[in-house]
Write a protein that holds these residues in place. Sequence first.
Motif, PDB file in Angstrom:
ATOM      1  N   VAL A  97      -4.557  -7.510  -0.139  1.00  0.00           N
ATOM      2  CA  VAL A  97      -3.159  -7.656  -0.010  1.00  0.00           C
ATOM      3  C   VAL A  97      -2.620  -6.989   1.209  1.00  0.00           C
ATOM      4  N   ILE A  98      -1.845  -7.527   2.291  1.00  0.00           N
ATOM      5  CA  ILE A  98      -1.413  -6.557   3.256  1.00  0.00           C
ATOM      6  C   ILE A  98      -0.012  -6.822   3.183  1.00  0.00           C
ATOM      7  N   SER A 156      -3.494 -15.259   3.923  1.00  0.00           N
ATOM      8  CA  SER A 156      -3.913 -13.948   4.493  1.00  0.00           C
ATOM      9  C   SER A 156      -3.690 -14.114   6.047  1.00  0.00           C
ATOM     10  N   ARG A 157      -3.234 -15.310   6.386  1.00  0.00           N
ATOM     11  CA  ARG A 157      -2.901 -15.451   7.984  1.00  0.00           C
ATOM     12  C   ARG A 157      -1.379 -15.546   8.400  1.00  0.00           C
ATOM     13  N   GLU A 158      -0.639 -15.913   7.296  1.00  0.00           N
ATOM     14  CA  GLU A 158       0.698 -16.227   7.429  1.00  0.00           C
ATOM     15  C   GLU A 158       1.501 -15.181   6.742  1.00  0.00           C
ATOM     16  N   ILE A 202       1.053  -4.071  14.108  1.00  0.00           N
ATOM     17  CA  ILE A 202      -0.265  -3.978  13.424  1.00  0.00           C
ATOM     18  C   ILE A 202      -0.479  -4.970  12.284  1.00  0.00           C
ATOM     19  N   PHE A 203       0.525  -5.077  11.551  1.00  0.00           N
ATOM     20  CA  PHE A 203       0.405  -6.136  10.359  1.00  0.00           C
ATOM     21  C   PHE A 203       0.265  -7.521  11.037  1.00  0.00           C
ATOM     22  N   THR A 240      -1.503  -8.311  13.736  1.00  0.00           N
ATOM     23  CA  THR A 240      -2.712  -8.190  14.123  1.00  0.00           C
ATOM     24  C   THR A 240      -3.985  -8.554  13.060  1.00  0.00           C
ATOM     25  N   LEU A 241      -3.547  -8.073  11.963  1.00  0.00           N
ATOM     26  CA  LEU A 241      -4.463  -8.138  10.792  1.00  0.00           C
ATOM     27  C   LEU A 241      -4.325  -9.541  10.102  1.00  0.00           C
ATOM     28  N   CYS A 242      -3.029 -10.032  10.204  1.00  0.00           N
ATOM     29  CA  CYS A 242      -2.903 -11.447   9.792  1.00  0.00           C
ATOM     30  C   CYS A 242      -3.826 -12.498  10.505  1.00  0.00           C
ATOM     31  N   HIS A 243      -3.461 -12.209  11.975  1.00  0.00           N
ATOM     32  CA  HIS A 243      -4.016 -13.027  12.929  1.00  0.00           C
ATOM     33  C   HIS A 243      -5.696 -13.244  12.812  1.00  0.00           C
ATOM     34  N   SER A 244      -6.269 -12.036  12.356  1.00  0.00           N
ATOM     35  CA  SER A 244      -7.831 -11.896  12.221  1.00  0.00           C
ATOM     36  C   SER A 244      -8.060 -12.103  10.571  1.00  0.00           C
ATOM     37  N   ALA A 245      -7.137 -12.533   9.892  1.00  0.00           N
ATOM     38  CA  ALA A 245      -7.354 -12.915   8.508  1.00  0.00           C
ATOM     39  C   ALA A 245      -8.035 -11.625   8.000  1.00  0.00           C
TER      40      ALA A 245
END
Length: 231
Positions: A66-67, A14-16, A46-47, A49-54
Amino acid sequence: MIKLLSGTVLNLSSRESTLIPPTDEIVHLRWKEEPGYILVVEKEAIFQTLCHSAFADNSLLGKKGVIITGKGQPDIATRGLVHLLSQELPLRIPILLLVDADVYGLEIASVYKCGSIKMRHESHSLTSERAMWLGLKHSDFRRFHIDPDSLLHISNMDYRKALHMLSRLGDRFPSDWKDELTRLVLMRRKAEIEILSQASPTTGCLWDTARSGPALIPYLLVKISEVLTVM
């Protein structure tokens, strides 16, 4: 987890981010926990940003997601993976598209859903008909108190492209997508996803509980939760 023909196993995080492999190299997809939704994002920033915030693990939605990003116009591997997910996952798991509220964002959404003219001969393996346009939409502007003065003016090229899309896609374009695109033409205004940093909510307790984070996060919490409620 994605297992490839070579025997390589790609573990999703979710983070990487993980590079999307060609669909014909994928043996199977396996989940430790069935995802609650698939979110396809237009922009890599944006992707990230979403990964960084899990965001995919956000507990407020009650389900993990799943992103995916195609980094703008999606390549064949990205479109192939979204198609594969749309074929293999149950219909109760929505495939959601997050793009700019402009003619180019909607064109990208249409490529995922309807395919592209250049590759129409392979549309059977590259489209995801059940993909849903989550946002950003013109109908979100008033709801989330986006300042009209912060909207961008569409150019004459945008205007012509919008009219061309309405004509070209015809019955393949969902009626609500047509309405949004028509509104863009009539208002002559557009917005990028980043404009959400200036937004404030009018509805949704999820927004209130996540107010301390980036505005994008609570926006998605509200929008995705509404979809999950009716699936």
